[in-house]
Design a protein around this motif. Structure first.
Motif, PDB file in Angstrom:
ATOM      1  N   PHE A 301     -23.911 -34.075 -66.800  1.00 51.70           N
ATOM      2  CA  PHE A 301     -24.222 -34.114 -65.347  1.00 51.70           C
ATOM      3  C   PHE A 301     -25.807 -34.724 -65.277  1.00 51.70           C
ATOM      4  N   ALA A 302     -26.785 -34.247 -65.951  1.00 45.65           N
ATOM      5  CA  ALA A 302     -28.036 -34.601 -65.762  1.00 45.65           C
ATOM      6  C   ALA A 302     -28.377 -35.968 -66.234  1.00 45.65           C
ATOM      7  N   PHE A 303     -27.694 -36.621 -67.459  1.00 50.35           N
ATOM      8  CA  PHE A 303     -28.042 -37.909 -67.705  1.00 50.35           C
ATOM      9  C   PHE A 303     -27.582 -38.783 -66.756  1.00 50.35           C
ATOM     10  N   TYR A 396     -27.706 -33.233 -60.333  1.00 54.55           N
ATOM     11  CA  TYR A 396     -28.765 -32.299 -60.774  1.00 54.55           C
ATOM     12  C   TYR A 396     -27.963 -30.843 -60.281  1.00 54.55           C
ATOM     13  N   LEU A 397     -27.464 -30.728 -59.308  1.00 53.93           N
ATOM     14  CA  LEU A 397     -26.772 -29.501 -58.853  1.00 53.93           C
ATOM     15  C   LEU A 397     -25.711 -29.066 -59.572  1.00 53.93           C
ATOM     16  N   PHE A 398     -24.916 -29.980 -60.138  1.00 54.90           N
ATOM     17  CA  PHE A 398     -23.905 -29.693 -60.826  1.00 54.90           C
ATOM     18  C   PHE A 398     -24.463 -29.164 -62.233  1.00 54.90           C
ATOM     19  N   ALA A 399     -25.374 -29.927 -62.730  1.00 58.20           N
ATOM     20  CA  ALA A 399     -26.185 -29.437 -64.062  1.00 58.20           C
ATOM     21  C   ALA A 399     -26.489 -28.146 -64.012  1.00 58.20           C
ATOM     22  N   ALA A 400     -27.182 -27.918 -62.768  1.00 55.09           N
ATOM     23  CA  ALA A 400     -27.799 -26.325 -62.700  1.00 55.09           C
ATOM     24  C   ALA A 400     -26.582 -25.463 -62.722  1.00 55.09           C
ATOM     25  N   TYR A 401     -25.341 -25.906 -62.138  1.00 58.29           N
ATOM     26  CA  TYR A 401     -24.141 -25.034 -62.132  1.00 58.29           C
ATOM     27  C   TYR A 401     -23.739 -24.592 -63.527  1.00 58.29           C
ATOM     28  N   ALA A 402     -23.771 -25.813 -64.288  1.00 60.09           N
ATOM     29  CA  ALA A 402     -23.055 -25.559 -65.576  1.00 60.09           C
ATOM     30  C   ALA A 402     -24.199 -24.845 -66.645  1.00 60.09           C
ATOM     31  N   ALA A 403     -25.164 -24.883 -66.571  1.00 59.16           N
ATOM     32  CA  ALA A 403     -26.380 -24.187 -66.966  1.00 59.16           C
ATOM     33  C   ALA A 403     -26.257 -22.625 -66.626  1.00 59.16           C
ATOM     34  N   ILE A 404     -25.965 -22.476 -65.256  1.00 58.20           N
ATOM     35  CA  ILE A 404     -25.875 -20.982 -65.042  1.00 58.20           C
ATOM     36  C   ILE A 404     -24.674 -20.211 -65.931  1.00 58.20           C
TER      37      ILE A 404
END
Length: 421
Positions: A301-303, A396-404
């Motif tokens: 997601f971040a890329f 970025y929000l989707f990436a943050a979700y996956a990180a959490i």
């Protein structure tokens, strides 16, 4: 010679099985956006998860008890393919209605989704009848399913229909072809009277007893959380990349003109990363492998949020490469974990529960949630630059979700016997 012939026939079946899906799965969002239905994209992807909660189980019971699997496979493809052609025909009317498009599509996928399991049943039965080792023989056959998926992804792009409803015509045509071909496949006998699966077992409901065990309960809950990520890029990566075409500097870039071909690198990566799983499980164990998958989703997601189809296309390419790790290390390793940790008497039910939590509940929530986020940050904007900024923020929000999810999994999931044997 007989075994080689069986393998060839099953390879053709798998190629066609996934070519049907590849014709529209990653490009349907772009067509819907261009047709004025951008805020309904998530519903189209969510309904796949909804019908997957019960239709494969129901068709599995029918195949067990009444209609041989190869016949039912053909019947389901005939219905799904015919409905796809009806969807294409209706889309050509002067002012197609979203509700009618969605209804026809829902009926089509309701008959297509069970064929994923039915085609596996046909392959397993045919290989066993030929005296072949399933573990050795099936993976090379299954790989050609991904090849078929990639081929139709690329085809719809090259012939210029990834932004039109023509993709449904291609999918429907291949579906009818497979409907005919399935009738020539080896016979798969139904179960003897009284031995077929019941609805409770077919739906995986027996496996809910596993929630009494903390380790398995956490595993299935996190499977659902990670399943949220599964359909997001399928639904929204193509509309996102193609939206750069509104800016003159990007309008003629390869990614904008052939987003599907760029995205197809994800499926190529998926094919190659399957080969890494045995090594990774032996070296790191299931917990670390699952964490690697979660971190790969963060990067996926971040890329996308950081890249563009111009000078930043290398970031898009990296996103496609890490997808293979994100998808395979989660889906395949998770399935192996379930197989290892559950009693043989409920193993099939446990696998069914794993699919319900990931591709059913998780993917459905993910599609609807992603639609809400993108509608708020992207489709609510009228300026093209504001929309692109909204796209980046969404990724970025989707990436943050996956990180959490990854952090919580690392802290909460404890598993000592953590090396594949």
């Amino acid at each position: 010679m007989h075994s080689a012939h069986i393998k060839l026939r099953l390879t053709v079946m798998n190629f066609l099985q996934f070519a049907i899906w590849g014709a529209y799965l990653t490009s349907m969002g772009r067509y819907l956006g261009d047709a004025g239905f951008a805020e309904g994209i998530g519903n189209f992807y969510a309904v796949q998860g909804i019908v997957s909660l019960f239709m494969p189980a129901l068709m599995g019971i029918v195949a067990d008890r009444w209609i041989p699997a190869q016949r039912l496979l053909g019947l389901c493809h005939a219905l799904a393919g015919g409905l796809m052609l009806a969807l294409f025909a209706y889309s050509l009317t002067e002012a197609p209605s979203y509700s009618v498009l969605f209804s026809i599509y829902t009926l089509s996928v309701a008959f297509y989704m069970p064929t994923l399991a039915l085609s596996n049943s046909v392959a397993y039965t045919s290989l066993e009848q030929a005296g072949l080792d399933l573990v050795k023989s099936f993976p090379p056959i299954r790989v050609f399913g991904t090849v078929g998926f990639i081929c139709t992804m690329i085809t719809v792009s090259l012939i210029g229909v990834e932004a039109t409803s023509g993709q449904f015509a291609i999918s429907g045509g291949i579906g009818l072809l497979l409907a005919l071909y399935a009738q020539t496949l080896p016979h798969c006998p139904t179960a003897p009277k009284g031995e077929g699966k019941g609805l409770v077992e077919a739906l995986g409901l027996k496996a809910f007893a596993l929630f009494k065990e903390r380790k398995m309960a956490l595993f299935f809950v996190f499977s659902m959380f990670l399943g949220v990520s599964l359909q997001i890029t399928n639904g929204f990566a193509n509309p996102f990349i193609s939206s750069f075409g509104e800016i003159p500097a990007y309008a003629e870039t390869f990614g904008v003109k052939h987003a599907n071909i760029l995205i197809s690198l994800s499926q190529l990566s998926e094919t190659l990363c399957i080969l890494l799983i045995p090594f990774a499980l032996r070296r790191f164990g299931i917990k670390i492998v699952m964490l690697i998958a979660m971190l790969a989703w963060v990067l996926r997601f971040a890329f996308l949020g950081l890249g563009d189809p111009g000078a930043g296309v290398w970031l898009f390419l990296l996103s496609m490469v890490v997808y293979g790790v994100a998808f395979d290390f989660f889906n395949v390793s998770g399935s192996l974990f379930v197989d290892k940790e559950t009693d043989p008497t409920i193993r099939s039910s446990a696998q069914g529960l794993f699919m319900i939590m990931t591709n059913g509940i998780g993917a459905t929530l993910g599609s609807l949630g992603a639609q809400a986020v993108i509608s708020h940050f992207v489709y609510s904007e009228h300026d093209v630059h504001a929309r692109l900024a909204g796209w980046s923020l969404s990724w970025y929000l989707f990436a943050a979700y996956a990180a959490i999810v990854a952090v919580l999994f690392a802290v909460l999931f404890r598993y000592r016997a953590d090396r594949a044997r």
